[in-house]
Design an enzyme around this catalytic site. Structure first.
Site, PDB file in Angstrom:
ATOM      1  N   ASP A  57      -2.812 -10.487  -2.710  1.00  0.00           N
ATOM      2  CA  ASP A  57      -3.452  -9.996  -1.484  1.00  0.00           C
ATOM      3  C   ASP A  57      -4.919  -9.643  -1.768  1.00  0.00           C
ATOM      4  O   ASP A  57      -5.272  -9.240  -2.879  1.00  0.00           O
ATOM      5  CB  ASP A  57      -2.704  -8.762  -0.974  1.00  0.00           C
ATOM      6  CG  ASP A  57      -3.148  -8.338   0.419  1.00  0.00           C
ATOM      7  OD1 ASP A  57      -2.492  -8.758   1.390  1.00  0.00           O
ATOM      8  OD2 ASP A  57      -4.147  -7.593   0.525  1.00  0.00           O
ATOM      9  N   HIS A  79       0.809  -1.228   0.000  1.00  0.00           N
ATOM     10  CA  HIS A  79       0.000   0.000   0.000  1.00  0.00           C
ATOM     11  C   HIS A  79       0.846   1.285   0.000  1.00  0.00           C
ATOM     12  O   HIS A  79       0.282   2.387   0.010  1.00  0.00           O
ATOM     13  CB  HIS A  79      -0.942   0.023   1.206  1.00  0.00           C
ATOM     14  CG  HIS A  79      -2.001  -1.046   1.174  1.00  0.00           C
ATOM     15  ND1 HIS A  79      -2.848  -1.222   0.092  1.00  0.00           N
ATOM     16  CD2 HIS A  79      -2.341  -2.012   2.076  1.00  0.00           C
ATOM     17  CE1 HIS A  79      -3.671  -2.241   0.346  1.00  0.00           C
ATOM     18  NE2 HIS A  79      -3.378  -2.739   1.527  1.00  0.00           N
ATOM     19  N   HIS A 118      -6.502  -7.173  -0.914  1.00  0.00           N
ATOM     20  CA  HIS A 118      -6.691  -5.736  -1.154  1.00  0.00           C
ATOM     21  C   HIS A 118      -5.800  -5.285  -2.300  1.00  0.00           C
ATOM     22  O   HIS A 118      -4.690  -5.784  -2.475  1.00  0.00           O
ATOM     23  CB  HIS A 118      -6.375  -4.951   0.119  1.00  0.00           C
ATOM     24  CG  HIS A 118      -7.147  -5.427   1.308  1.00  0.00           C
ATOM     25  ND1 HIS A 118      -6.630  -6.307   2.222  1.00  0.00           N
ATOM     26  CD2 HIS A 118      -8.427  -5.174   1.683  1.00  0.00           C
ATOM     27  CE1 HIS A 118      -7.545  -6.576   3.138  1.00  0.00           C
ATOM     28  NE2 HIS A 118      -8.651  -5.913   2.829  1.00  0.00           N
ATOM     29  N   ASP A 157      -5.070 -12.988   2.931  1.00  0.00           N
ATOM     30  CA  ASP A 157      -6.323 -12.489   3.504  1.00  0.00           C
ATOM     31  C   ASP A 157      -7.518 -12.686   2.575  1.00  0.00           C
ATOM     32  O   ASP A 157      -8.654 -12.386   2.960  1.00  0.00           O
ATOM     33  CB  ASP A 157      -6.206 -11.017   3.938  1.00  0.00           C
ATOM     34  CG  ASP A 157      -5.463 -10.142   2.949  1.00  0.00           C
ATOM     35  OD1 ASP A 157      -5.129 -10.630   1.857  1.00  0.00           O
ATOM     36  OD2 ASP A 157      -5.223  -8.960   3.269  1.00  0.00           O
TER      37      ASP A 157
HETATM   38 ZN   LIG Z   1      -4.659  -7.211   2.396  1.00  0.00          ZN
END
Ligand SMILES: [Zn+2]
Length: 345
Positions: A201, A165, A203, A285
């Site tokens: 991931d 991120h 996200h 995740d």
């Molecule tokens: Zn994540």
């Protein structure tokens, strides 16, 4: 495959995150990598120490000012007495350098205003040891690069804190340095050939996307829960974001499981097949039951994803990202690496 680890990754202890203004217990904890290492050691994986590297790759993907800030943020905060008054024992922003605030934001004078110049959320706290841990995670990723450029077909960097991120000049999402981007830059510059990043991931890897937005020789692919359905990072990760032509997002509806997820992984793998090396930001995740994502990928799905990516037969660096179910994070990482190894053999 070799597992790269640095004990300093345990030094980061955010203690909490501030989510919609509420202080909640941190989910990005050292217990995560403890669980991963336990599972990998239990399966007989060789664990090797990360080797210190200079800042060249970090400076190539991040602004020097961000690195300077991260390295000094805690000392500056502590030195200003903020842990005692008003009683905030972690670096956390309260005001942000929003694009609409000023056309040329200058770094604020006040120590308590400065985090909002570099950090874009309130969940990514800095305390004593945060920089040391983030730096150790970057060293772990770079050590994994060294291993695959030597003779290992693949290497896994057990990075913590995670990194995908983090943008060129700002951090957030429980991440401080973009370990996967650092690894990809190092691979691309040493090989002199295109490399691919395929982010598993749950996200979207918004930082990696932003860092390589214009680069045609670093393919950035990501499969993740649709930000348009209300999921972090909210502002990026949509299918129409193609950058200079080498960016590909495959957002999935909440509740998506193995079929949709593996179909996207296969498509991204086929797209990346011409690269000379592969970096896999591995968050687990996306697994059903993870508290941070609504995707429903199974353990068998992660093994199959590993097999698909291993089928590319590229020098592969796997970098740990998210995964917050402490019971399952270790076995899920192991399954993915076993799948990858089975195809690379
Ligand atoms: Zn994540």
């Amino acid at each position: 495959m070799p597992v790269v680890w640095d004990d300093d990754c345990r030094l980061h202890d955010p203690g909490a995150e501030i989510w919609i203004g509420v202080r909640t217990p941190a989910v990005e904890t050292a217990a995560r990598t403890d669980a991963i290492l336990e599972a990998l050691r239990g399966a007989g994986a060789p664990v090797v120490d990360a080797v210190p590297h200079d800042d060249a790759a970090l400076l190539a993907v991040h602004d020097a000012a961000l690195l300077d800030y991260l390295a000094s943020a805690w000392a500056e905060w502590d030195g200003a007495g903020l842990p005692a008054d008003p009683g905030q024992d972690r670096v956390v922003p309260y005001v942000f350098a929003h694009a609409g605030l000023t056309s040329s934001p200058a770094v604020p004078t006040a120590v308590w205003a400065r985090p909002g110049y570099y950090c874009y959320d309130t969940m990514t706290l800095i305390g004593p040891g945060t920089w040391e841990a983030a730096r150790a995670a970057a060293d772990s990723a770079l050590t994994a690069v060294d291993l695959v450029l030597d003779d290992a077909p693949a290497a896994y960097a057990c990075c913590r804190p995670p990194g995908h991120h983090v943008c060129r000049a700002c951090y957030g999402g429980s991440c401080y340095l973009n370990n996967a981007a650092i690894a990809a830059w190092e691979l691309a510059s040493r090989l002199g050939e295109p490399v691919a990043i395929l982010d598993l991931d749950a996200h979207h890897g918004n930082g990696t996307q932003e860092i390589f937005w214009e680069r045609e020789d670093v393919l950035v692919g990501s499969v993740h829960v649709d930000p348009g359905a209300g999921w972090f990072p909210h502002f990026a990760g949509f299918a129409g974001e193609t950058g200079g032509g080498a960016n590909r997002n495959r957002p999935l509806a909440p509740g998506s499981g193995d079929d949709a997820w593996l179909s996207a992984v296969s498509e991204l793998a086929a797209w990346a097949a011409g690269a000379a090396a592969l970096v896999v930001p591995l968050g687990v995740d996306a697994a059903g039951g993870d508290p941070e994502s609504p995707l429903q990928v199974t353990s068998a799905g992660f093994r199959e994803a590993g097999r698909i990516l291993g089928g590319l037969a590229l020098p592969t660096v796997v970098v740990q990202e998210g995964g917050y179910d402490l019971e399952r994070i270790g076995p899920l990482v192991l399954e993915t690496l076993l799948g990858l190894e089975s195809a690379l053999r």
